[in-house]
Motif scaffolding. Structure first.
Motif, PDB file in Angstrom:
ATOM      1  N   TYR A   2      33.941  32.130  41.629  1.00 34.70           N
ATOM      2  CA  TYR A   2      34.025  33.398  42.352  1.00 34.70           C
ATOM      3  C   TYR A   2      33.590  33.174  43.800  1.00 34.70           C
ATOM      4  N   ASP A  16      38.234  36.269  42.616  1.00 39.76           N
ATOM      5  CA  ASP A  16      37.954  35.546  41.383  1.00 39.76           C
ATOM      6  C   ASP A  16      38.792  34.272  41.272  1.00 39.76           C
ATOM      7  N   SER A  44      42.222  39.564  47.939  1.00 34.51           N
ATOM      8  CA  SER A  44      42.334  39.946  46.536  1.00 34.51           C
ATOM      9  C   SER A  44      43.543  40.837  46.268  1.00 34.51           C
ATOM     10  N   TYR A  76      29.526  38.608  41.807  1.00 35.62           N
ATOM     11  CA  TYR A  76      30.918  39.040  41.899  1.00 35.62           C
ATOM     12  C   TYR A  76      31.090  40.428  41.283  1.00 35.62           C
ATOM     13  N   LYS A  80      32.146  43.709  43.364  1.00 37.20           N
ATOM     14  CA  LYS A  80      33.418  44.323  42.985  1.00 37.20           C
ATOM     15  C   LYS A  80      33.209  45.794  42.623  1.00 37.20           C
ATOM     16  N   ASN A  83      32.687  47.870  45.759  1.00 35.87           N
ATOM     17  CA  ASN A  83      33.733  47.659  46.774  1.00 35.87           C
ATOM     18  C   ASN A  83      33.267  46.765  47.917  1.00 35.87           C
TER      19      ASN A  83
END
Length: 104
Positions: A2, A16, A44, A76, A80, A83
Motif C-alpha cells: 500500500y 493499493d 486510484s 491505508y 481510505k 478520504n
C-alpha cells in the motif's frame, strides 16, 4: 503493498497497487508499462498521472512530482476511510465551515 501519495506535505491519494505508465512521443499518449520503464503512475481513480523522483522523467511538462510512500494496511484503511485526510484536517475544515457560517 500500500502507498500514500504526498504533494506539498499533504496526502492526496492512497493506492493499493501501482499502475505504471510512460509517454509515447509518436502518438502523444501515455501507455502502460513495466516498473523498470515507468515515467509515472496512475491515481486510484485512474484520472491523474503523477511522477516521482525515482522514475524516469517525462519528456513533456504537465505532470506533478509527488512522493510515493509505502504504508501498512492499517494506515491505508484509515486514510481510505477518511478520504486521505487526517482527523485533525477534518475537524479544522468543519470548524472553519462553522466560523464562516456564523455559527461560532
Amino acid at each position: 503493498m500500500y502507498y500514500k501519495v504526498m504533494y506539498n506535505d499533504r496526502v492526496i491519494d492512497v493506492l493499493d497497487h501501482l499502475v505504471y505508465v510512460k509517454y509515447q512521443p509518436k502518438h502523444n499518449i501515455l501507455t502502460l508499462c513495466p516498473e523498470d520503464e515507468a515515467q509515472g503512475f496512475l491515481s486510484s481513480d485512474g484520472n491523474t498521472v503523477w511522477h516521482c523522483e525515482e522514475m524516469y522523467r517525462f519528456p513533456v511538462n504537465g505532470y506533478d512530482t509527488v512522493q510515493l510512500i509505502p504504508i501498512d494496511t492499517y494506515e491505508y484503511q484509515k486514510l481510505k476511510a477518511l478520504n486521505g485526510k487526517t482527523a485533525e484536517e477534518i475537524i479544522d475544515a468543519y470548524t472553519l465551515t462553522l466560523l464562516e457560517g456564523g455559527v461560532l
